[in-house]
Write an enzyme that holds these catalytic residues in place. Structure first.
Site, PDB file in Angstrom:
ATOM      1  N   TYR A  37       0.856  -1.189   0.000  1.00 50.49           N
ATOM      2  CA  TYR A  37       0.000   0.000   0.000  1.00 50.49           C
ATOM      3  C   TYR A  37       0.893   1.241   0.000  1.00 50.49           C
ATOM      4  CZ  TYR A  37      -4.294   2.626   0.743  1.00 50.49           C
ATOM      5  OH  TYR A  37      -5.345   3.482   0.588  1.00 50.49           O
ATOM      6  N   LYS A  92     -20.820 -20.033  -8.364  1.00 45.46           N
ATOM      7  CA  LYS A  92     -20.166 -19.940  -9.665  1.00 45.46           C
ATOM      8  C   LYS A  92     -18.693 -19.576  -9.490  1.00 45.46           C
ATOM      9  CE  LYS A  92     -21.252 -19.942 -14.170  1.00 45.46           C
ATOM     10  NZ  LYS A  92     -22.213 -20.792 -14.867  1.00 45.46           N
TER      11      LYS A  92
END
Length: 754
Positions: A37, A92
């Site tokens: 970050y 899925k």
């Protein structure tokens, strides 16, 4: 509990749902966090700002698919809305990850307006490498997919349409081949006129079917030109309207060669099946209950009925998971701008071809050991077949490249190997050896050559080009098995009952006459025991290597090659080694099968054997001599022999690998312990070759690592023999035999080069 209760408990269990986000880079230190970050993250941001294509280099976009739905047409549940569809979309995502290692964000949009839905999805293009549309009702699904494909520069795929079309198309290719019909000539009746039915009809045309031979029915009846002219059909249904009189499904099925059911349960009767043409193909895919039951359809006629359903408890399951993960895998890896018809056809043809190949044992076991062989009961591969990934994705990628939608070219052979490596470290490691074997295949004698597994393994060796197998066994049994299995190879066979092998008997007698073996006993051993016959073949140079042991106890299978071939000139002992592969590391374990209580000399020799074996897999050995003591912390007869073996090796100028000990197992494999507590150790990293102090420890250790540590085991590989010999474990699978054959061939290549 029933299925519903089990499913609720499954989804509710902490943490709720089925997906989580995992980091792929270290985040253990302050520097790690500054790279992940602020402030380090600014560097890739600036690069992507300069060139948006760099997003594929510096972010996960290239392996990230959005599964997007509004929940308006959830299978079996209907219009349940976006929020209620989330468990399906998470599911899925699980399938994408499980079968093709593709990451997923599921996105449920509370949008039923086509334009608003399209705007929402298109705005997310910077996030995703591809978009899988799911459970959106027709006809809106057609409009949404068309608009998004035009607007977005990443693959967009509506699985409810194309998934069923592709998988059923693969089954149709094989079914028609079995019954001897040409797709250009067959009459196809389709029950249902929704998204999957219309997409399937279009796809069959892409495969060669004639549009004028397709009759489609909706709940009102046959789609006729009269109905289209009357405005009774939307534009998508009207495309398949025919100049036929009005009628129902029974009328449409009469004389048809193929029935495709994508509608409602129980609407097809045995009488309707009997009205079809000879040897009909019936794909009744309504879920969970088909248009007609499997047995009901099969029993309706006396000729061949090739039957498929959407259910896993019957043969020939038309399962979309055979398509979408691998289509996206290939599309993502070439950075395709879309998924076109060429890519879909390539997927179907690759699946059809795979169904004709020998089925791996692990797949057969997953389906209760029921026979799986190309024919009326097996026209579509099973979803758990690991080969689907590296057969289908390359076919899709190649089609994308050839059709001009790929932004990245690939070496397809190298790509296939990378895909295979995604299935586990063991496949990556074995590919190193198998590629070496392919470069110069050798003759490998297979004891127990009339066993089905040996025959199937021999066929795969020939197909992969890694060896020239010689099957030792009953020739009639071997030929019959080859025919029954539909294997397309002509095996070389050595049948002691049909040929005169006096020269082998004489050689065995010459080798063993001072060990109590008479001439008649030698002749009987050669005729009756394939391990002796195979050993003499290798000793005389008529074969380069021997594999045996599939139906024998390990010691009894090892004895003949030890007596006939013996150890190498520079070896006094043999050892059994297992290669254990974890997600990100490989460990060789020795000795696990041969030496019960080795002394320091034997332990040192075992270490040299395992180091040499590691190098055949392109692994630079770091050998740890294991004990329950760390560098003299405990003194006993057991620890002292291990320490002495390690010292012997360290002082030997001919030893060119890192080795140290005695040390405990965690010391050997944990880098922090080696670096902090024992920084004097002669290993510059965690050990990758573990030498156990005795057979008990070795056998127990590798099995615990395999079963509790989740490692895949390859072996046992026999080291120290004068010629390549490997003794298979009883119950090994075909892939294990093929892997050991590859190792044996590389052994033979190295001996030839010396």
């Amino acid at each position: 509990m029933g299925l519903d209760e089990d499913a609720l408990e499954y989804h509710e269990r902490e943490p709720p749902g089925k997906l989580e986000i995992a980091t792929t880079k270290p985040t253990n230190t302050q520097r790690d966090l500054s790279l992940a970050y602020s402030p380090g993250v600014a560097a890739p941001c600036r690069r992507i700002d300069e060139d948006s294509e760099k997003a594929f280099r510096y972010t996960a976009k290239g392996n990230l698919v959005g599964v997007v739905s509004n929940g308006s047409a959830v299978l079996g549940l209907g219009d349940i809305g976006a929020q209620a569809s989330k468990p399906v979309m998470e599911g899925k995502g699980v399938l994408f990850k499980r079968f093709a290692d593709i990451d997923v964000f599921d996105v449920e949009l509370d949008q039923n307006d086509v334009d608003a839905f399209v705007e929402s999805v298109a705005a997310m293009e910077p996030t995703f490498g591809g978009v899988n549309l799911e459970d959106i009702k027709a006809p809106e699904c057609f409009e949404i997919e068309e608009q998004l494909r035009e607007r977005m520069d990443v693959p967009v795929f509506h699985d409810d349409q194309h998934g069923t079309a592709i998988i059923s198309g693969a089954g149709l290719i094989n079914a028609l081949d079995i019954v001897g019909k040409d797709i250009e000539d067959v009459d196809i009746t389709i029950s249902g006129a929704g998204a999957s039915a219309i997409a399937s009809a279009k796809f069959y045309v892409s495969l060669g079917a004639k549009k004028e031979n397709i009759t489609m029915c909706d709940s009102t009846g046959i789609l006729t030109e009269e109905r289209a002219e009357a405005g009774d059909l939307n534009e998508y249904k009207a495309e398949f309207a025919r100049d036929l009189p009005e009628g129902g499904l029974a009328d449409a099925m009469e004389g048809a060669d193929v029935f495709i059911g994508l509608s409602a349960p129980g609407i097809v009767s045995p009488e309707m099946v009997r009205s079809m043409a000879a040897n009909p193909v019936i794909f009744a895919m309504a879920n969970p209950d088909p248009e007609i039951g499997y047995e009901e359809a099969k029993n309706a006629r006396d000729d061949t009925v090739i039957m498929g359903t959407g259910r896993s408890d019957h043969p020939n399951q038309v399962n979309n998971v055979l398509g979408f993960p691998f289509i996206f895998r290939g599309a993502l890896d070439v950075r395709a701008t879309g998924i076109n018809e060429e890519m879909k056809v390539a997927c179907a043809k690759a699946l059809a071809e795979l169904a004709r190949e020998d089925v791996p044992d692990q797949v057969v076991k997953a389906y209760g050991d029921q026979p799986l062989q190309f024919g009326p009961e097996y026209i579509i591969p099973k979803p758990v077949d690991p080969r689907v990934l590296f057969e289908v994705a390359p076919a899709v990628a190649e089609a994308a490249i050839e059709s001009g939608v790929a932004r990245r070219d690939l070496d397809l052979a190298e790509y296939r190997e990378r895909l295979e490596a995604r299935l586990g470290k063991s496949r990556e490691m074995m590919r190193v050896v198998l590629n070496k074997a392919k470069s110069d295949p050798k003759r490998v004698a297979l004891g127990e050559g009339d066993d089905e597994k040996m025959i199937r393994a021999a066929s795969q060796m020939v197909e992969e080009g890694i060896a020239e197998p010689v099957l030792i066994g009953d020739a009639d049994t071997i030929h019959e098995t080859v025919e029954d299995l539909g294997l397309g190879f002509d095996p070389e066979i050595v049948d002691p009952e049909q040929s005169d092998y006096d020269e082998y008997a004489e050689r065995l007698y010459d080798l063993r006459k001072r060990k109590g073996v008479t001439e008649s006993e030698a002749a009987e051993l050669v005729r009756r025991d394939p391990n002796y016959l195979g050993s003499v073949m290798v000793e005389k140079g008529d074969a380069d290597a021997l594999l045996t042991g599939l139906t024998h106890h390990y010691p009894s299978a090892l004895r003949p090659p030890l007596e006939v071939i013996g150890t190498a000139p520079d070896a006094k002992h043999v050892a059994g080694v297992y290669m254990l592969t974890f997600k990100n590391r490989v460990v060789f374990c020795a000795d696990t099968t041969v030496n019960t209580d080795p002394d320091e000399e034997v332990l040192a020799e075992i270490a040299e054997h395992v180091a040499a074996l590691a190098r055949r897999f392109n692994v630079e050995p770091r050998v740890a001599m294991l004990s329950y003591s760390n560098f003299g912390s405990v003194e006993s007869e057991g620890t002292e022999k291990v320490a002495a073996a390690a010292e012997r090796l360290r002082e030997d100028p001919a030893v060119d690998f890192q080795v140290d000990g005695e040390m405990q197992a965690d010391t050997a494999v944990v880098e922090d312990i080696l670096e902090d507590t024992y920084d004097f150790a002669d290993l510059d990293g965690p050990a990758n070759c573990l030498v156990f102090p005795n057979l008990e420890a070795g056998n127990i250790g590798y099995k615990l690592l395999q079963r509790l540590g989740g490692a895949e085991a390859i072996g046992p590989m026999l080291t120290g023999m004068d010629e390549p010999v490997h003794v298979i474990q009883r119950g090994d699978e075909v892939k294990d035999i093929v892997n050991l054959a590859g190792v044996a061939v590389v052994d033979a290549q190295e001996e030839e080069a010396e």
